[in-house]
Design a protein around this motif. Structure first.
Motif, mmCIF file in Angstrom:
data_model
loop_
_atom_site.group_PDB
_atom_site.id
_atom_site.type_symbol
_atom_site.label_atom_id
_atom_site.label_comp_id
_atom_site.label_asym_id
_atom_site.label_seq_id
_atom_site.Cartn_x
_atom_site.Cartn_y
_atom_site.Cartn_z
ATOM 1 N N ASP A 97 -1.966 -108.677 -47.654
ATOM 2 C CA ASP A 97 -1.748 -107.409 -47.820
ATOM 3 C C ASP A 97 -1.097 -106.746 -49.335
ATOM 4 O O ASP A 97 -0.404 -107.999 -49.701
ATOM 5 C CB ASP A 97 -0.717 -106.930 -46.693
ATOM 6 N N PRO A 98 -1.312 -105.739 -49.770
ATOM 7 C CA PRO A 98 -0.465 -105.592 -51.074
ATOM 8 C C PRO A 98 0.971 -105.692 -50.802
ATOM 9 O O PRO A 98 1.672 -105.347 -49.876
ATOM 10 C CB PRO A 98 -1.014 -104.286 -51.295
ATOM 11 N N ASP A 99 1.640 -106.383 -52.036
ATOM 12 C CA ASP A 99 3.079 -106.437 -52.074
ATOM 13 C C ASP A 99 3.509 -105.178 -52.389
ATOM 14 O O ASP A 99 3.386 -104.708 -53.397
ATOM 15 C CB ASP A 99 3.351 -107.437 -53.183
ATOM 16 N N GLN A 106 -0.679 -110.008 -53.651
ATOM 17 C CA GLN A 106 -0.776 -109.969 -52.261
ATOM 18 C C GLN A 106 -0.073 -110.873 -51.469
ATOM 19 O O GLN A 106 0.498 -111.941 -52.060
ATOM 20 C CB GLN A 106 -2.415 -110.249 -51.982
ATOM 21 N N LEU A 107 0.529 -110.414 -50.188
ATOM 22 C CA LEU A 107 1.342 -111.182 -49.540
ATOM 23 C C LEU A 107 0.451 -111.504 -48.318
ATOM 24 O O LEU A 107 -0.193 -110.742 -47.816
ATOM 25 C CB LEU A 107 2.482 -110.105 -48.905
ATOM 26 N N VAL A 108 0.657 -113.038 -48.107
ATOM 27 C CA VAL A 108 -0.186 -113.507 -47.240
ATOM 28 C C VAL A 108 0.746 -113.658 -45.766
ATOM 29 O O VAL A 108 1.804 -113.994 -45.812
ATOM 30 C CB VAL A 108 -0.585 -115.030 -47.387
ATOM 31 N N THR A 109 0.216 -113.174 -44.737
ATOM 32 C CA THR A 109 0.661 -113.395 -43.421
ATOM 33 C C THR A 109 -0.152 -113.974 -42.279
ATOM 34 O O THR A 109 -1.513 -113.817 -42.663
ATOM 35 C CB THR A 109 1.315 -112.089 -42.868
ATOM 36 N N LEU A 110 0.336 -114.477 -41.297
ATOM 37 C CA LEU A 110 -0.663 -114.843 -40.180
ATOM 38 C C LEU A 110 -1.140 -113.555 -39.382
ATOM 39 O O LEU A 110 -0.608 -112.550 -39.148
ATOM 40 C CB LEU A 110 0.083 -115.588 -39.028
#
Length: 158
Positions: A97-99, A106-110
């Protein structure tokens, strides 16, 4: 001993300390390998490489993070992390998702599937280890391990 023979050299360690360190390294290495084998048999429909599993676990622990931050935390090149994350993305285990603070990053998440994978792996490892202790160790031996873990925790805090 120092040159006078009166006191131990500051860098010298006792034979028992050296032996304990060696045996602990060997035991943890074997245990780590066995635990990886156990978690590797859990889900054969989605075989992940050790680096992918490590990155997935790191994302789980760190929450939202940039690929650069994950690369630093794993001690790998950003290009290597990008390749690893691309594979996890293809499996549907992460999302980007965009930071909100910097739209270029981009921010990485599960994803839910990623969380389920991490939790399932963690649970399989825990269950295997508990069963192994139950089947192969006496109550006294299990208590000895619990006491040893307290000592090892103390070592890590120094």
């Amino acid at each position: 001993m120092d040159q006078s023979g009166d006191r131990p050299d500051d860098t010298a360690v006792s034979e028992s300390a050296a032996r304990a360190a060696q045996e602990l390294r060997v035991a943890f290495s074997l245990l780590r390998r066995r635990i990886r084998e156990v978690s590797g048999t859990q889900d054969r429909t989605q075989d992940l490489t050790p680096s992918q599993i490590s990155a997935l676990t790191l994302v789980s622990k760190s929450g939202a993070a940039t690929a650069s931050a994950l690369a630093v935390a794993e001690g790998v090149r950003p290009q290597s992390m990008a390749t690893t994350l691309a594979a996890l993305d293809r499996y549907g285990l992460i999302r980007r998702d965009p930071d909100p603070g910097d739209g270029r990053r981009q921010l990485v998440t599960l994803t839910d599937a990623g969380r389920e994978r991490v939790e399932g792996t963690r649970q399989a490892r825990s269950e295997w280890l508990a069963r192994a202790f139950e089947e192969r160790c006496t109550e006294d031996e299990r208590q000895t391990v619990i006491e040893a873990m307290a000592l090892l925790e103390r070592l890590t805090r120094s």
